[in-house]
Design an enzyme around this catalytic site. Structure first.
Site, PDB file in Angstrom:
ATOM      1  N   TYR A   1       0.817  -1.216   0.000  1.00 31.46           N
ATOM      2  CA  TYR A   1       0.000   0.000   0.000  1.00 31.46           C
ATOM      3  C   TYR A   1       0.854   1.271   0.000  1.00 31.46           C
ATOM      4  CZ  TYR A   1      -3.514   3.363   1.670  1.00 31.46           C
ATOM      5  OH  TYR A   1      -4.342   4.450   1.817  1.00 31.46           O
TER       6      TYR A   1
ATOM      7  N   LYS B   1     -15.949  -2.894  19.190  1.00 28.50           N
ATOM      8  CA  LYS B   1     -15.626  -3.948  20.158  1.00 28.50           C
ATOM      9  C   LYS B   1     -16.112  -3.591  21.560  1.00 28.50           C
ATOM     10  CE  LYS B   1     -11.546  -5.799  17.765  1.00 28.50           C
ATOM     11  NZ  LYS B   1     -10.076  -6.004  17.847  1.00 28.50           N
TER      12      LYS B   1
ATOM     13  N   ARG C   1       3.818   6.319  15.007  1.00 26.14           N
ATOM     14  CA  ARG C   1       3.668   7.254  13.874  1.00 26.14           C
ATOM     15  C   ARG C   1       2.797   8.430  14.310  1.00 26.14           C
ATOM     16  NH1 ARG C   1       0.968   4.452   9.156  1.00 26.14           N
ATOM     17  NH2 ARG C   1       3.079   3.756   8.621  1.00 26.14           N
TER      18      ARG C   1
END
Length: 344
Positions: free
Chosen positions: A153, A204, A290
């Site tokens: 990607y 979740k 990141r």
């Protein structure tokens, strides 16, 4: 902003999360001619509007890109094969094939005299060696080189960035490129394998609370750090960057870093529950850290994405909660598989 009255604004990937939000925003701002393009069946578009020219086209095919760009003034190319980390790591060849979309869209845009072309890139272009620690390094635009992008990607995105640059240099089309950092919000993917962390965690937590299990599975150690940008900030940034004189790729993301454990903490607070945590260390987890360095966008646009993660997650949680409840009730017309269709 003034819109052309005789030429269209084209949004590819319009059946997706960000593309659908962009079309909705263009309508809100009074754009008279919008062409929305996606390969998915119409009932699977996240948002679809009857007063827009909606086209179902596979943009991997050059002839379809020519249909999409004919009579267009601007193109926002958001079409790609993508999803959360689980999807990206398990579909690298499919992600790489998105290069066909950008190639053919650029060629068709030149042929049909498109004036301006926006390309949605990704923080996955950044050098992986700079993202080994959990301290969420703030990545500057120049950190994409020397190149060591996310396998599959990320490499496709980096190559397509370069293609936009060279089409601008060789053919004069005004290209703009933004590197998105983890966009989330209502009207996005929230189950099925392509959802990203904020939506997955919201779902979740909701499922754990409603089922009474009170346990949540987390991919990786939970120490991975990221920044997450709310969809409204993303749409505003796209418009500002497209209208700017910024010709090189630029970060479009929040600088508010959080660990995955911290993300779960916030969603638990919103839900009013504490859950047992089960860590799947074998699951796809991406790089360790990141974050978006927003020095450049602050300097050039005097702005940066500023929706706090808590505020954005409150809105996202409420929307996903409504979808879960509707799905449990089997309410037709509220949720399709796997997306939600909205009509004006």
């Amino acid at each position: 902003m003034e819109f052309s009255t005789n030429r269209s604004i084209v949004v590819t990937g319009a059946g997706g999360f960000i593309g659908g939000a962009l079309v909705a925003d263009l309508r809100r701002r009074g754009c008279p001619s919008i062409r929305a393009v996606d390969t998915k069946p119409f009932h699977q578009w996240y948002q679809r509007f009857d007063d827009v020219e909606n086209l179902r086209l596979d943009l991997n095919l050059k002839e379809n890109c020519e249909i999409a760009t004919r009579g267009a003034a601007e193109v926002y190319n958001l079409a790609a094969n993508m999803g959360g980390m689980g999807f990206i790591e398990q579909n690298k060849a499919l992600c790489m094939l998105s290069v066909l979309i950008n190639t053919h869209m650029l060629q068709a845009s030149i042929k049909h005299d498109v004036r301006r072309y926006f390309y949605s890139s990704s923080a996955c272009v950044y050098n992986a060696d700079k993202q080994k620690g959990f301290e969420a390094p703030s990545l500057k635009e120049e950190d994409a080189y020397p190149a060591l992008a996310e396998d599959g990607y990320g490499w496709e995105k980096l190559f397509s960035e370069r293609m936009c640059r060279h089409f601008r240099e060789d053919f004069g089309i005004e290209t703009r490129v933004a590197r998105f950092h983890n966009v989330y919000g209502p009207w996005g993917t929230w189950y099925g394998g392509r959802e990203k962390a904020p939506a997955a965690i919201c779902r979740k937590v909701i499922e754990a609370k409603r089922s009474g299990r009170h346990e949540i599975e987390i991919w990786g150690s939970g120490e991975q750090t990221r920044s997450f940008m709310f969809i409204d900030d993303c749409i505003k940034g796209i418009d500002m960057i497209t209208r700017s004189q910024i010709i090189d790729p630029i970060n479009l993301g929040s600088s508010e870093a959080v660990s995955i454990n911290g993300l779960v903490d916030i969603v638990e607070e919103i839900a009013g529950i504490k859950l047992r945590r089960k860590y799947d260390l074998s699951a796809p987890k991406g790089v360790n850290g990141r974050n978006s360095d927003n020095t450049l966008i602050q300097r050039l646009l005097k702005w940066e994405p500023d929706t706090t993660l808590r505020r954005g997650l409150e809105k996202t949680y409420a929307w996903i909660h409504d979808q879960v409840v509707a799905l449990e009730r089997g309410e037709s017309g509220v949720i399709s598989e796997p997306t939600v269709a909205a009509r004006a």
